[in-house]
Design a protein around this motif. Sequence first.
Motif, PDB file in Angstrom:
ATOM      1  N   GLY A  47      -5.661  18.871  15.900  1.00  0.00           N
ATOM      2  CA  GLY A  47      -5.480  19.785  14.781  1.00  0.00           C
ATOM      3  C   GLY A  47      -6.744  20.497  14.340  1.00  0.00           C
ATOM      4  N   ALA A  48      -7.735  20.631  15.210  1.00  0.00           N
ATOM      5  CA  ALA A  48      -8.972  21.346  14.854  1.00  0.00           C
ATOM      6  C   ALA A  48      -8.643  22.765  14.432  1.00  0.00           C
ATOM      7  CB  ALA A  48      -9.929  21.362  16.040  1.00  0.00           C
ATOM      8  N   HIS A  49      -9.184  23.206  13.270  1.00  0.00           N
ATOM      9  CA  HIS A  49      -8.873  24.553  12.795  1.00  0.00           C
ATOM     10  C   HIS A  49     -10.060  25.223  12.103  1.00  0.00           C
ATOM     11  CE1 HIS A  49      -7.644  21.676   9.609  1.00  0.00           C
ATOM     12  NE2 HIS A  49      -8.279  22.537   8.820  1.00  0.00           N
ATOM     13  N   ASN A  50     -11.267  24.702  12.340  1.00  0.00           N
ATOM     14  CA  ASN A  50     -12.474  25.362  11.833  1.00  0.00           C
ATOM     15  C   ASN A  50     -13.613  25.085  12.808  1.00  0.00           C
ATOM     16  OD1 ASN A  50     -13.593  22.728  11.074  1.00  0.00           O
ATOM     17  ND2 ASN A  50     -12.218  22.812   9.320  1.00  0.00           N
ATOM     18  N   PRO A  51     -14.722  25.819  12.717  1.00  0.00           N
ATOM     19  CA  PRO A  51     -15.797  25.653  13.701  1.00  0.00           C
ATOM     20  C   PRO A  51     -16.335  24.230  13.801  1.00  0.00           C
ATOM     21  CG  PRO A  51     -16.091  27.716  12.548  1.00  0.00           C
ATOM     22  CD  PRO A  51     -14.951  27.010  11.853  1.00  0.00           C
ATOM     23  N   ALA A  52     -16.488  23.541  12.678  1.00  0.00           N
ATOM     24  CA  ALA A  52     -17.017  22.169  12.728  1.00  0.00           C
ATOM     25  C   ALA A  52     -16.105  21.263  13.542  1.00  0.00           C
ATOM     26  CB  ALA A  52     -17.187  21.624  11.309  1.00  0.00           C
ATOM     27  N   VAL A 100       0.817  -1.210   0.000  1.00  0.00           N
ATOM     28  CA  VAL A 100       0.000   0.000   0.000  1.00  0.00           C
ATOM     29  C   VAL A 100       0.856   1.267   0.000  1.00  0.00           C
ATOM     30  CG1 VAL A 100      -1.839   1.267   1.196  1.00  0.00           C
ATOM     31  CG2 VAL A 100      -1.771  -1.238   1.297  1.00  0.00           C
ATOM     32  N   GLY A 101       0.510   2.170  -0.905  1.00  0.00           N
ATOM     33  CA  GLY A 101       1.083   3.507  -0.863  1.00  0.00           C
ATOM     34  C   GLY A 101       0.086   4.459  -0.230  1.00  0.00           C
ATOM     35  N   LEU A 102       0.550   5.303   0.691  1.00  0.00           N
ATOM     36  CA  LEU A 102      -0.309   6.267   1.383  1.00  0.00           C
ATOM     37  C   LEU A 102       0.244   7.670   1.172  1.00  0.00           C
ATOM     38  CD1 LEU A 102      -2.565   7.069   3.442  1.00  0.00           C
ATOM     39  CD2 LEU A 102      -0.874   6.649   5.256  1.00  0.00           C
ATOM     40  N   PHE A 103      -0.622   8.572   0.725  1.00  0.00           N
ATOM     41  CA  PHE A 103      -0.238   9.971   0.500  1.00  0.00           C
ATOM     42  C   PHE A 103      -1.121  10.856   1.347  1.00  0.00           C
ATOM     43  CE2 PHE A 103      -0.626  13.930  -2.179  1.00  0.00           C
ATOM     44  CZ  PHE A 103       0.677  14.370  -1.982  1.00  0.00           C
ATOM     45  N   THR A 104      -0.519  11.670   2.223  1.00  0.00           N
ATOM     46  CA  THR A 104      -1.284  12.544   3.127  1.00  0.00           C
ATOM     47  C   THR A 104      -0.605  13.898   3.248  1.00  0.00           C
ATOM     48  OG1 THR A 104      -0.072  11.737   5.074  1.00  0.00           O
ATOM     49  CG2 THR A 104      -2.118  10.596   4.515  1.00  0.00           C
ATOM     50  N   SER A 105      -1.327  14.843   3.806  1.00  0.00           N
ATOM     51  CA  SER A 105      -0.763  16.155   4.129  1.00  0.00           C
ATOM     52  C   SER A 105      -1.643  16.799   5.207  1.00  0.00           C
ATOM     53  CB  SER A 105      -0.715  17.046   2.881  1.00  0.00           C
ATOM     54  OG  SER A 105      -2.006  17.216   2.330  1.00  0.00           O
ATOM     55  N   PRO A 106      -1.082  17.707   6.021  1.00  0.00           N
ATOM     56  CA  PRO A 106       0.331  18.066   6.053  1.00  0.00           C
ATOM     57  C   PRO A 106       1.120  17.045   6.849  1.00  0.00           C
ATOM     58  CG  PRO A 106      -0.824  19.253   7.758  1.00  0.00           C
ATOM     59  CD  PRO A 106      -1.870  18.428   7.042  1.00  0.00           C
ATOM     60  N   ARG A 137       8.124  15.123  10.071  1.00  0.00           N
ATOM     61  CA  ARG A 137       9.077  14.969   8.965  1.00  0.00           C
ATOM     62  C   ARG A 137       8.335  14.997   7.638  1.00  0.00           C
ATOM     63  NH1 ARG A 137      11.678  10.079   8.351  1.00  0.00           N
ATOM     64  NH2 ARG A 137      13.546  11.044   7.496  1.00  0.00           N
ATOM     65  N   PHE A 138       8.950  15.612   6.638  1.00  0.00           N
ATOM     66  CA  PHE A 138       8.363  15.662   5.312  1.00  0.00           C
ATOM     67  C   PHE A 138       8.040  14.257   4.805  1.00  0.00           C
ATOM     68  CE2 PHE A 138       8.722  15.430   0.724  1.00  0.00           C
ATOM     69  CZ  PHE A 138       7.919  16.482   0.305  1.00  0.00           C
ATOM     70  N   ASN A 139       8.880  13.286   5.146  1.00  0.00           N
ATOM     71  CA  ASN A 139       8.731  11.907   4.661  1.00  0.00           C
ATOM     72  C   ASN A 139       7.396  11.287   5.044  1.00  0.00           C
ATOM     73  OD1 ASN A 139      11.512  12.763   5.146  1.00  0.00           O
ATOM     74  ND2 ASN A 139      12.121  10.775   4.324  1.00  0.00           N
ATOM     75  N   GLU A 140       6.726  11.844   6.063  1.00  0.00           N
ATOM     76  CA  GLU A 140       5.427  11.311   6.486  1.00  0.00           C
ATOM     77  C   GLU A 140       4.397  11.369   5.356  1.00  0.00           C
ATOM     78  OE1 GLU A 140       4.072  13.514   9.882  1.00  0.00           O
ATOM     79  OE2 GLU A 140       6.053  13.468  10.807  1.00  0.00           O
ATOM     80  N   ARG A 141       4.580  12.283   4.423  1.00  0.00           N
ATOM     81  CA  ARG A 141       3.560  12.505   3.407  1.00  0.00           C
ATOM     82  C   ARG A 141       3.476  11.343   2.409  1.00  0.00           C
ATOM     83  NH1 ARG A 141       3.389  18.576   1.256  1.00  0.00           N
ATOM     84  NH2 ARG A 141       1.476  17.658   0.428  1.00  0.00           N
ATOM     85  N   GLY A 187      -5.559  17.201  -1.147  1.00  0.00           N
ATOM     86  CA  GLY A 187      -4.949  18.341  -0.465  1.00  0.00           C
ATOM     87  C   GLY A 187      -6.015  19.313  -0.001  1.00  0.00           C
ATOM     88  N   ILE A 188      -6.677  19.968  -0.955  1.00  0.00           N
ATOM     89  CA  ILE A 188      -7.797  20.876  -0.656  1.00  0.00           C
ATOM     90  C   ILE A 188      -8.897  20.633  -1.678  1.00  0.00           C
ATOM     91  CG2 ILE A 188      -8.562  23.286  -0.582  1.00  0.00           C
ATOM     92  CD1 ILE A 188      -5.795  24.090   0.323  1.00  0.00           C
ATOM     93  N   GLY A 189     -10.124  20.469  -1.193  1.00  0.00           N
ATOM     94  CA  GLY A 189     -11.275  20.380  -2.087  1.00  0.00           C
ATOM     95  C   GLY A 189     -11.473  18.998  -2.671  1.00  0.00           C
ATOM     96  N   GLY A 190     -11.415  18.900  -3.993  1.00  0.00           N
ATOM     97  CA  GLY A 190     -11.665  17.615  -4.636  1.00  0.00           C
ATOM     98  C   GLY A 190     -11.539  17.700  -6.144  1.00  0.00           C
ATOM     99  N   GLU A 191     -12.519  18.297  -6.790  1.00  0.00           N
ATOM    100  CA  GLU A 191     -12.562  18.294  -8.249  1.00  0.00           C
ATOM    101  C   GLU A 191     -11.308  18.893  -8.872  1.00  0.00           C
ATOM    102  OE1 GLU A 191     -15.422  19.705 -11.979  1.00  0.00           O
ATOM    103  OE2 GLU A 191     -16.005  20.154  -9.914  1.00  0.00           O
ATOM    104  N   HIS A 192     -10.825  20.005  -8.325  1.00  0.00           N
ATOM    105  CA  HIS A 192      -9.667  20.677  -8.895  1.00  0.00           C
ATOM    106  C   HIS A 192      -8.391  20.418  -8.099  1.00  0.00           C
ATOM    107  CE1 HIS A 192     -13.167  22.999 -10.439  1.00  0.00           C
ATOM    108  NE2 HIS A 192     -12.488  22.886 -11.546  1.00  0.00           N
TER     109      HIS A 192
END
Length: 434
Positions: A315-320, A70-76, A80-84, A142-147
Amino acid sequence: MFTTVEQAITYIHQRPKFHRENKLTMMQSALKLFDDPQLKFPSIHVTGTNGKGSVSHLTSELLVAHGYHVGLFTSPYILRFNERIELDNQQISDADLLAVTNQVVAKLDQSELRLTEFELVTVLMFVYFAEQQIDVGVIEVGIGGEHDRTNVIQAEVGVIASIGMDHQDIIGPTLADIAREKAGIIKPHQLTILGQIPADVAPIVSEKIAAENAHGIWFDQELQLPKIKFTAGMVKFDLNVTTAGDHLLIQRLQMPAFALWQVWDASLAIVAAIAFMRKHLMKPSIPTVRKILMNFHVVGRMELINQEPTILLDGAHNPAAFRELIAGVRRSFPGQQVFLTIGMMADKDIKGVAELLRRAKWQVTWTNIANNPRAATEDELKERLGSDLSFVETWQDALQTALQAGGGEGVYLFAGSFYLITDVRHFLLADEDN
């Protein structure tokens, strides 16, 4: 080219941060140089205003435990950068990261393609996963979806963990705009698992599912959690999934958790992993699912890093996310005083978060996030929230003040930005992380 991994990572971070235009054409052109590596393995695509990281990590762990490569890609990343970029739950090695960066940058330079930081990292990831001949990629948006620059895959399974107000300046401004953007990951004939989707934008997602002839599994409809019980930092729950002629019931699952959203995200990940296995004619092992879940946690997300005194990171960073964080802390630490140290990016809904915290009646101290030009400064906070807010320049001083006020009793919580969480975690757990 680069002779050390530090040089490679510095180069990556020096790329422009923002997209030039809301199109995937640059990504598609770059990937063609490498014979479209993103299409050389099946994938699971995960988006959501909140929860996508937790879902991605657990989905990967479950698939690895069942023998998949399995390859896993995440952010942030947190430390370490390698976590991504991970392979079978192990971070990409410095040697591999250096090699693939040299390979990709050399070819991009020859073609005079200039990518943003996220575009470059995404290309690195796809090239690396294809070279490693993975069985499946779990790809977090990363952010959103379609774009989003990851949306160049034809994922067999999609997950929309939640839809809420965040990144309005990029994918908004309305909740309907955000819903349309996140629904953009839905592909033809895909099995799409839907988490916390507000009722007023659910039709937008439903229409996209119908248009793509996809199949949706909706939380609280086809996917249900009939029994949830929290006790002493653990939760027990049943998971019940019913889809066209198929039924799955797993009883008495257990995992470390303080908040309801952790259970929601875990259920989405379990369904995603099992759905992928069934598509590939593998029978999931329920004992394996139980074992992985019992030991699962995500760094920086409702993470208990110290017990005496109780220090919690989220890491909560918005009202929801703060709404769920407040509910989770109340449930797990009833009657205890909460000392929150919070730092946020200036482009977030600071007023909305502050209003929730006012009603929570916590001891709240705002702080700066060192060396981050996007972070809200003391002057910006006072302009938005009034001059009477409690502000301390560093989180270390804020923690010291809170410990003196509470005498070590209560809950000492850090939240607001993953940049703050990264700094706190790296400092307080330095010995463990080295």
